[in-house]
Design an enzyme around this catalytic site. Sequence first.
Site, PDB file in Angstrom:
ATOM      1  N   ASP A 190       3.556 -22.810 -99.534  1.00  0.00           N
ATOM      2  CA  ASP A 190       3.979 -23.392-100.810  1.00  0.00           C
ATOM      3  C   ASP A 190       3.181 -24.619-101.245  1.00  0.00           C
ATOM      4  O   ASP A 190       3.601 -25.347-102.139  1.00  0.00           O
ATOM      5  CB  ASP A 190       5.475 -23.744-100.750  1.00  0.00           C
ATOM      6  CG  ASP A 190       6.341 -22.500-100.880  1.00  0.00           C
ATOM      7  OD1 ASP A 190       6.032 -21.653-101.737  1.00  0.00           O
ATOM      8  OD2 ASP A 190       7.322 -22.372-100.117  1.00  0.00           O
ATOM      9  N   ASP A 250       5.999 -14.653-104.884  1.00  0.00           N
ATOM     10  CA  ASP A 250       5.893 -16.073-105.276  1.00  0.00           C
ATOM     11  C   ASP A 250       4.528 -16.658-104.888  1.00  0.00           C
ATOM     12  O   ASP A 250       4.026 -17.596-105.512  1.00  0.00           O
ATOM     13  CB  ASP A 250       6.987 -16.922-104.598  1.00  0.00           C
ATOM     14  CG  ASP A 250       8.306 -16.222-104.396  1.00  0.00           C
ATOM     15  OD1 ASP A 250       8.315 -14.982-104.266  1.00  0.00           O
ATOM     16  OD2 ASP A 250       9.332 -16.907-104.338  1.00  0.00           O
TER      17      ASP A 250
END
Length: 402
Positions: A119, A179
């Site tokens: 991330d 994602d």
Amino acid sequence: MNKNCYWVLFLIVLLPVYSVCSHATEKESMQTVIEKALEHANNQSLILAKNVTALPGKLPKSIKNGKLETSSSDWWCSGFFPGTLWYLYEYSDDEEIGKYATLLTERIEKEQYNKNTHDLGFMLYCSYGNALRLTGKKVYKSILINGAKSLSTRYNPVVGCIRSWDFNKDKWQYPVIIDNMMNLEYLMWAYKETGDERFKTISVNHANKTMENQFRANYSCYHVISYSPETGKVMVKGTHQGYSDESAWSRGQAWALYGYSMMYRETKNEKYLVQAKCIADFILNHPRLPKDKIPYWDFDVPEIPNVLRDASAGAIIASALIEMSQFVDKDTAKRYLDVVETQIRTLASPDYTAAIGTNEGFILKHSVGYFLAGSEVDAPLTYADYYYVEALLRYKKYILNN
Ligand code: GLY
């Protein structure tokens, strides 16, 4: 009463009444909606910025049990609020917003060496990426390059993708979630900044592999694909945060849309735009996309329409469609922008936008983080606010000022 008296009565009494009533039903222009929404976001975010700055090392996350919930810098969302502040600083030039943006961005500094998460694009590029773009501070550049190197350590050339998670190893040997497409913008930046081809190769390979394996025939996508790290073979197709393995989790569709639009912007490879357009068609033609264009948290929950919406998915889709409207023919652009207009009007309305001083200073209400785990359900989320403000700025820049 003679004729003149009727006229005087009309002018004094009825005309003002008529004009107030007709004004009330008139739609505000998008210019007004956008300006008011940005002004509101600026004022509301200042409240959250003041409150969170008083908590050393913390960054905002959501609301839990009626109170502001914060995280440390290693939470995947740490960069969104500083990023929102940078966008608002870009809009308002407000020195106070700039001060908080700097302070909170610098709380994330140590994550440049974090190799335990995929991330880093969200954490570092939304915060330091915008900080560098707006301030040009050299130290931000070296932090970003270190972070891009850390992220690249999670790439396996046999699989051709960046590994997303390290948990649930029994179930997923090498999980890649949709994602993860969002990290590629960061690596494309690192490639342009350093000239190191490896960053571009990772991005392009990841986007290609994901296109090959993560989508169904109707261009909806799986949330998680797990590969064999030894052979690169697909082992599992399923979900983590969606309703079911075969459902279309709304935020996943939003990440996919944004990811392929962004990869087209970065590479100018037509196949990414074609992919983004097919994803847009899946979302926009979906019979369960509500009239106000803010998706339910998953397109396939059987209880629809008695199901929560996810404002974050709406905001991400709006921002992506505005970008895509710049790449497609006039009719398609109009089709996208009609949806965007509805989404922005909906999100900017009191149904979704919190009144100043409420909602712990978050801009939007009604997002869903992870429904089936009961986590962040019908709550504010920092990424809903980030992509909403991004969409407002994109609309202002590409549509209103053109
Ligand atoms: N990246 C995790 C999520 O979208 O909830």
